[in-house]
Scaffold this motif. Structure first.
Motif, PDB file in Angstrom:
ATOM      1  N   GLY A 192       0.823  -1.207   0.000  1.00  0.00           N
ATOM      2  CA  GLY A 192       0.000   0.000   0.000  1.00  0.00           C
ATOM      3  C   GLY A 192       0.858   1.258   0.000  1.00  0.00           C
ATOM      4  O   GLY A 192       0.630   2.187  -0.775  1.00  0.00           O
ATOM      5  N   ALA A 193       1.871   1.271   0.860  1.00  0.00           N
ATOM      6  CA  ALA A 193       2.738   2.449   0.963  1.00  0.00           C
ATOM      7  C   ALA A 193       3.516   2.669  -0.326  1.00  0.00           C
ATOM      8  O   ALA A 193       3.697   3.800  -0.774  1.00  0.00           O
ATOM      9  N   LEU A 218       2.556   1.783  -3.330  1.00  0.00           N
ATOM     10  CA  LEU A 218       1.598   2.307  -4.309  1.00  0.00           C
ATOM     11  C   LEU A 218       1.364   3.801  -4.079  1.00  0.00           C
ATOM     12  O   LEU A 218       1.107   4.554  -5.010  1.00  0.00           O
ATOM     13  N   ALA A 219       1.463   4.213  -2.807  1.00  0.00           N
ATOM     14  CA  ALA A 219       1.261   5.620  -2.487  1.00  0.00           C
ATOM     15  C   ALA A 219       2.544   6.428  -2.693  1.00  0.00           C
ATOM     16  O   ALA A 219       2.614   7.588  -2.303  1.00  0.00           O
ATOM     17  N   ILE A 271      -0.332   6.983  -5.921  1.00  0.00           N
ATOM     18  CA  ILE A 271      -1.774   7.187  -5.718  1.00  0.00           C
ATOM     19  C   ILE A 271      -1.999   8.626  -5.266  1.00  0.00           C
ATOM     20  O   ILE A 271      -1.288   9.120  -4.401  1.00  0.00           O
ATOM     21  N   GLY A 272      -2.958   9.296  -5.888  1.00  0.00           N
ATOM     22  CA  GLY A 272      -3.288  10.653  -5.467  1.00  0.00           C
ATOM     23  C   GLY A 272      -2.632  11.737  -6.296  1.00  0.00           C
ATOM     24  O   GLY A 272      -2.790  12.918  -6.024  1.00  0.00           O
ATOM     25  N   SER A 273      -1.880  11.324  -7.345  1.00  0.00           N
ATOM     26  CA  SER A 273      -1.151  12.327  -8.125  1.00  0.00           C
ATOM     27  C   SER A 273      -1.891  12.702  -9.409  1.00  0.00           C
ATOM     28  O   SER A 273      -1.344  13.394 -10.249  1.00  0.00           O
ATOM     29  N   GLY A 274      -3.109  12.209  -9.567  1.00  0.00           N
ATOM     30  CA  GLY A 274      -3.857  12.587 -10.762  1.00  0.00           C
ATOM     31  C   GLY A 274      -3.937  11.476 -11.797  1.00  0.00           C
ATOM     32  O   GLY A 274      -4.767  11.521 -12.687  1.00  0.00           O
ATOM     33  N   ARG A 298      -5.196   8.419 -11.997  1.00  0.00           N
ATOM     34  CA  ARG A 298      -6.045   7.407 -11.385  1.00  0.00           C
ATOM     35  C   ARG A 298      -6.052   6.149 -12.237  1.00  0.00           C
ATOM     36  O   ARG A 298      -6.327   6.208 -13.434  1.00  0.00           O
ATOM     37  N   HIS A 299      -5.718   5.040 -11.635  1.00  0.00           N
ATOM     38  CA  HIS A 299      -5.807   3.795 -12.388  1.00  0.00           C
ATOM     39  C   HIS A 299      -6.140   2.645 -11.440  1.00  0.00           C
ATOM     40  O   HIS A 299      -6.146   2.814 -10.218  1.00  0.00           O
ATOM     41  N   ARG A 301     -16.291   4.417 -14.510  1.00  0.00           N
ATOM     42  CA  ARG A 301     -15.345   4.214 -15.599  1.00  0.00           C
ATOM     43  C   ARG A 301     -16.090   3.604 -16.784  1.00  0.00           C
ATOM     44  O   ARG A 301     -16.689   2.541 -16.657  1.00  0.00           O
ATOM     45  N   ASP A 319      -9.128  12.597  -7.087  1.00  0.00           N
ATOM     46  CA  ASP A 319      -7.750  12.203  -6.782  1.00  0.00           C
ATOM     47  C   ASP A 319      -7.488  12.029  -5.294  1.00  0.00           C
ATOM     48  O   ASP A 319      -6.511  11.423  -4.898  1.00  0.00           O
ATOM     49  N   PHE A 337     -11.676   6.344  -9.379  1.00  0.00           N
ATOM     50  CA  PHE A 337     -10.804   6.893  -8.337  1.00  0.00           C
ATOM     51  C   PHE A 337      -9.479   6.147  -8.443  1.00  0.00           C
ATOM     52  O   PHE A 337      -9.265   5.390  -9.386  1.00  0.00           O
ATOM     53  N   ASN A 338      -8.601   6.370  -7.490  1.00  0.00           N
ATOM     54  CA  ASN A 338      -7.441   5.490  -7.382  1.00  0.00           C
ATOM     55  C   ASN A 338      -7.976   4.210  -6.768  1.00  0.00           C
ATOM     56  O   ASN A 338      -8.520   4.239  -5.663  1.00  0.00           O
ATOM     57  N   PHE A 367      -3.609  -3.171   3.195  1.00  0.00           N
ATOM     58  CA  PHE A 367      -3.168  -2.284   2.115  1.00  0.00           C
ATOM     59  C   PHE A 367      -3.608  -0.853   2.434  1.00  0.00           C
ATOM     60  O   PHE A 367      -2.843   0.100   2.276  1.00  0.00           O
ATOM     61  N   GLY A 381      -1.396   0.852   4.942  1.00  0.00           N
ATOM     62  CA  GLY A 381      -0.140   1.325   4.354  1.00  0.00           C
ATOM     63  C   GLY A 381      -0.352   2.593   3.544  1.00  0.00           C
ATOM     64  O   GLY A 381       0.436   3.542   3.633  1.00  0.00           O
ATOM     65  N   ILE A 382      -1.427   2.627   2.777  1.00  0.00           N
ATOM     66  CA  ILE A 382      -1.704   3.799   1.935  1.00  0.00           C
ATOM     67  C   ILE A 382      -1.972   5.023   2.815  1.00  0.00           C
ATOM     68  O   ILE A 382      -1.451   6.106   2.577  1.00  0.00           O
ATOM     69  N   ALA A 439       1.152   6.250   4.491  1.00  0.00           N
ATOM     70  CA  ALA A 439       2.065   6.850   3.524  1.00  0.00           C
ATOM     71  C   ALA A 439       1.549   8.201   3.039  1.00  0.00           C
ATOM     72  O   ALA A 439       2.331   9.099   2.761  1.00  0.00           O
ATOM     73  N   ASN A 440       0.251   8.335   2.926  1.00  0.00           N
ATOM     74  CA  ASN A 440      -0.319   9.600   2.462  1.00  0.00           C
ATOM     75  C   ASN A 440      -1.610   9.913   3.210  1.00  0.00           C
ATOM     76  O   ASN A 440      -2.713   9.629   2.744  1.00  0.00           O
ATOM     77  N   LEU A 457      -5.086  11.348   1.771  1.00  0.00           N
ATOM     78  CA  LEU A 457      -6.059  10.585   0.990  1.00  0.00           C
ATOM     79  C   LEU A 457      -7.230  10.127   1.865  1.00  0.00           C
ATOM     80  O   LEU A 457      -7.039   9.783   3.032  1.00  0.00           O
TER      81      LEU A 457
END
Lengths: 383, 285
Positions: free
Chosen positions: A74-75, A77-78, A227-230, A232-233, B13, B47, B67-68, B80, B83-84, B87-88, B91
Motif C-alpha cells: 500500500g505504501a 503504491l502511495a 496514488i493521489g497524483s492525478g 487514477r488507475h 469508468r 484524486d 478513483f485510485n 493495504f 499502508g496507503i 504513507a499519504n 487521501l
C-alpha cells in the motif's frame, strides 16, 4: 564504489541487521511495516526509532506478516520506498502478497534473515534454508530478484542495491541474510547518500488521460505514479490489460506475462552480481554465498598456502541465477564445491549449469552450526 | 442530463468496465450508488479518494469507479489501506469488503485496524454468504441457514459485526441496509468524513446464493425481508425484548472523535523533527 572519505561519512560498530537499516535509509526508504521475529527483529526496532525522525517517515508494527507486506505494498503504491524484514516462518506468511506485488509490479524490499527450519526450527541459529522459498515460494509463474549479503558492510550495500533493483524494474526484491551475518557486529564506514547511485521509479511524462499503467515499453517497465497524483488507475492482482483492468483475453494475458519475464531477463548482466577471488588460475572452484562465503574466502587462502589452486565465486545475486559466471568457472575448474547451510538448494542450480562440464561436490550442514573454513579446506584438499 | 446521469458520467469508468458482474437484484449496486453520492455530497476530489477492495463480488466495485483503486488479496484490503493511509494521510481511504473478506479471513486485520484507529473507512457488504465462490457459509451466516457447506443448517454462531468492531475500539460503528437508502447515504457520508477508523456494516442481500436456499427466492423477497427486519436503533431499543427477536437495529452504534493513528504519528514526527522556521507570509522583508 562508495568513497568513504566523504565528509558525511560516519563510522559504526553495527550488527548486520543495523547495517540493513543504514542501507535502507540511504536508499530513500521512508516506510517500514513489520512483525517481530528472531533473528530479524533488530531491523524493525531500529526502524521504529529512526523513521519518525525523518520527514514523511512512517513506521508501523502490524498484527502479522501478512498484514506487514500488505501495508508495504500500500505504501509503495502511495509513492514510498517501503520495506519489511522477517525470517522463514514470517516469510511464508508473506508469500501470497508477494505474488500480488509481482503481478502488480510494486517495488518493495523484503529482508529475510534466515534461521534454521522447517517450522519454528532453530530461531537463533543460522541456516540458508529459504533460498528456494525466495525463488518459488509464491504461486504462479513469475520472475523475481533474490540477493544475498555475506558481511555487515554488504548488508548495507546490498540493501541499497535491493531498493535500486526494485525501483528500476518495478518488482519486489528479496534480500537473504543468514543469522550469522545479521548478528555479527563489525565496524563499517557509512558514507553519506551522495556516495551511492540511487534509483527512483520513473514517473509518467504524459498527461493522465494518455497514461497506460501497464504499457509495454523498451525496458518492459512502465512508469509508476503515486496514488493521489492525478493518474487514477486500477491496480489488481487479476491478470490485467495495459490499462490495469481484469482480462481473460489470451493475447492480453500472454503479453503481460511475457513482459513480466522479459523485464528481468533482458537485464541479466545488470542484475547478476558476483565477486571472484583468486579464480584467474583456479582449478578448484568454490561457489558460496552469505556467511559461508566468508568461511570459503579463508579456506581459499588456506588452500593456496598448501599449493592448491583454489578460487571463490561469491554469489551476491542468487536469482536470476548467475549462470554465465558459474559456466565460466565450470570450464576453468576440474571440480566445483558448493558449501551451504541447507541440503543443496543452490548446488541444485550450480549442477544444472555446471555438471556437464565438471564435477560438482556439495558440503551441506543443517544442524544449526556454521560451515567452517577448515571444513571447506578439507573438501578442497581431498582430491 | 439528470443529476443521476451526471453522477454516472462523472464517477464511473466507461472504458471497458460495463456491464458489471453483479446479478440483477444484487444490493452491491445500491451500495456503489450510495458511495458515489456520499463522495459527491462531501465535495471530495476524485484524486483525493482511494478505494481499496478485497476479493469477491464486493471487491469488483473498485474496478467500476474512477478513483485510485486497488483490488487486493482476499481478506487483506485493510492492511493495504493502512499502508496507503500511513504513507499519504491526505487521501480518503475507503476499504470495501464482503463479510467473509472482512470478518473471516480478514478478521484479525479488522479488529486491529479498529484498535489502532487508522483513518480508514470500512464498508462491509454483508450478505451472509460467499457469493462469488458459489454460496458457502461465512462468519455471519445465521445459525440454521442453509448454504453449500452447511447443507444441514449452519451449526456455528455468527458474528455480530457491530458488537465486534465496537468492542475492538473503532471510532465510528454504523449499520445500514440497501433498502433504507437515504439513511445509508447519511451513514456512509458520516463514516467517510470522520477521523479514525469508521465501519459501516451494510446489509446487502444475495438472493442468488443465500436467498434461494433460505426461503427468499427472489430479490423482491429479500428486500421485503429487509424492509420488515431492519428497524432504527432508537426504535429497536424502545421495543420489548420479545419483539426484538428477528429484528435488526440499524443506525449509529458508536461515535468517538479520537485522532486517527496517522494523525498521532504526524504529531510524533513534528515533535521529533526540528522544524525549519518558516518565513512569515507577507512580512514584506
Amino acid at each position: 564504489m562508495p568513497n568513504h572519505k566523504k565528509k558525511n561519512a560516519k563510522a559504526l560498530f553495527a550488527l548486520g541487521n543495523e547495517a540493513v537499516v543504514e542501507g535502507a535509509l540511504i536508499a530513500g526508504c521512508t516506510f517500514y511495516a513489520g512483525y517481530p521475529i528472531t533473528p530479524s527483529s533488530e531491523i524493525m526496532e531500529v526502524m521504529a526509532a529512526r523513521l519518525p525522525r525523518i520527514p514523511d517517515g512512517a513506521f508501523i508494527q502490524m498484527e502479522d506478516e501478512i498484514a506487514s507486506l500488505g501495508a508495504v505494498i500500500g505504501a509503495s503504491l502511495a509513492g514510498r520506498k517501503a520495506m519489511t524484514a522477517t525470517s522463514g516462518p514470517g516469510f511464508s506468511l508473506m508469500q501470497e502478497n508477494l505474488g500480488f506485488a509481482c503481478m502488480t509490479e510494486v517495488p518493495l524490499v523484503i529482508v529475510n534473515v534466515m534461521r534454521g527450519g522447517p517450522s519454528t526450527g532453530l530461531p537463533t541459529s543460522p541456516a540458508q534454508g529459504d533460498v528456494q522459498q525466495a525463488r518459488w515460494g509464491t504461486h504462479g509463474d513469475h520472475p523475481i530478484i533474490v540477493l544475498s549479503a555475506s558481511d555487515v558492510k554488504e548488508c548495507m550495500e546490498m540493501t541499497i542495491q535491493a531498493f535500486n533493483f526494485a525501483e528500476k524494474y518495478r518488482t519486489p526484491v528479496i534480500l537473504l541474510i543468514d543469522e550469522i551475518t545479521a548478528h555479527t557486529r563489525e565496524r563499517i564506514d557509512v558514507p553519506g547518500p551522495e556516495a551511492f547511485e540511487i534509483f527512483n521509479r520513473s514517473y509518467p511524462s504524459v498527461p493522465p488521460e494518455w497514461y497506460k499503467p501497464y504499457e509495454d515499453t523498451m525496458r518492459g517497465v512502465s512508469p509508476m505514479p503515486p496514488i493521489g497524483s492525478g493518474y487514477r488507475h486500477h491496480v489488481t492482482g487479476l491478470t490485467h490489460d495495459v490499462m490495469g483492468f481484469p482480462t481473460q483475453q489470451p493475447e492480453e494475458i500472454k503479453s503481460l506475462m511475457e513482459r513480466l519475464f522479459r523485464k528481468i531477463d533482458q537485464f541479466f548482466p545488470d542484475i547478476m552480481l558476483v565477486e571472484e577471488y583468486r579464480t584467474e588460475d583456479a582449478e578448484i572452484g568454490v561457489i558460496a554465498y552469505g556467511s559461508v562465503a566468508r568461511s570459503a574466502h579463508l579456506a581459499i587462502d588456506m588452500a593456496r598456502e598448501q599449493g592448491y589452486k583454489a578460487g571463490l565465486l561469491k554469489l551476491k545475486t542468487l536469482f536470476p541465477f548467475p549462470k554465465t559466471y558459474v559456466d565460466k568457472l565450470a570450464h576453468r575448474c576440474s571440480r566445483i564445491i558448493v558449501p551451504e547451510m541447507n541440503m543443496g538448494q543452490m548446488s541444485r542450480e550450480v549442477k544444472r549449469v555446471a555438471s556437464k562440464t565438471t564435477s560438482v561436490r556439495t558440503i551441506n550442514r543443517i544442524d544449526g552450526q556454521i560451515i567452517t573454513p577448515s571444513q571447506i579446506y578439507k573438501s578442497i584438499s581431498q582430491g | 442530463m439528470s443529476d443521476v446521469t451526471e453522477l454516472i458520467h462523472h464517477y464511473l469508468r466507461h472504458n471497458k468496465k460495463f456491464p458489471h458482474v453483479f446479478c440483477a437484484g444484487c444490493g452491491h449496486g445500491i451500495v456503489l450508488g450510495s458511495l458515489i453520492r456520499s463522495i459527491h455530497g462531501l465535495g471530495l476530489e476524485k484524486d483525493d479518494v482511494c478505494i481499496v477492495a478485497g476479493i469477491g463480488c464486493s471487491g469488483r466495485i473498485a474496478a467500476y469507479v474512477d478513483f485510485n483503486t486497488v483490488h487486493t488479496t482476499h481478506g487483506r484490503a485493510l492492511t493495504f489501506a493502512t499502508g496507503i493511509k500511513m504513507a499519504n494521510p491526505k487521501l480518503k481511504v475507503i476499504a470495501i469488503m464482503g463479510d467473509g473478506d472482512a470478518f473471516s479471513i480478514g478478521g484479525n486485520h479488522l479488529i486491529h485496524a479498529a484498535r489502532r484507529n487508522i483513518g480508514v473507512t470500512a464498508l462491509v457488504l454483508n450478505n451472509y454468504i460467499y457469493g462469488m465462490t458459489g454460496g458457502q457459509c461465512s462468519a455471519t451466516t445465521p445459525q440454521g441457514a442453509n448454504t453449500q457447506t452447511t447443507p444441514f443448517g449452519q451449526m456455528e454462531k455468527s458474528f455480530d459485526l457491530v458488537d465486534l468492531t465496537r468492542a475492538a475500539g473503532a471510532n465510528g460503528v454504523y449499520r445500514g441496509s440497501v433498502f433504507h437508502v437515504n439513511m445509508l447515504d447519511r451513514l456512509v457520508s458520516t463514516a467517510i468524513e470522520r477521523p479514525g477508523f469508521n465501519l459501516v456494516e451494510i446489509i446487502s442481500p444475495c438472493h442468488t446464493q443465500y436467498g434461494r436456499k433460505n426461503k427468499y427466492k427472489t430479490a423482491v423477497d429479500m428486500y421485503s425481508w429487509l424492509k420488515h427486519t431492519c428497524v432504527k436503533r432508537e426504535k429497536y431499543e424502545a421495543m420489548k425484548p420479545e419483539d426484538r427477536k428477528d429484528k435488526l437495529p440499524i443506525g449509529t452504534f458508536a461515535e468517538h472523535d479520537t485522532k486517527g493513528l496517522e494523525e498521532l504519528y504526524a504529531d510524533l514526527r513534528t515533535s521529533l523533527c526540528p522544524q525549519p522556521t518558516e518565513a512569515v507570509e507577507g512580512s514584506g522583508k
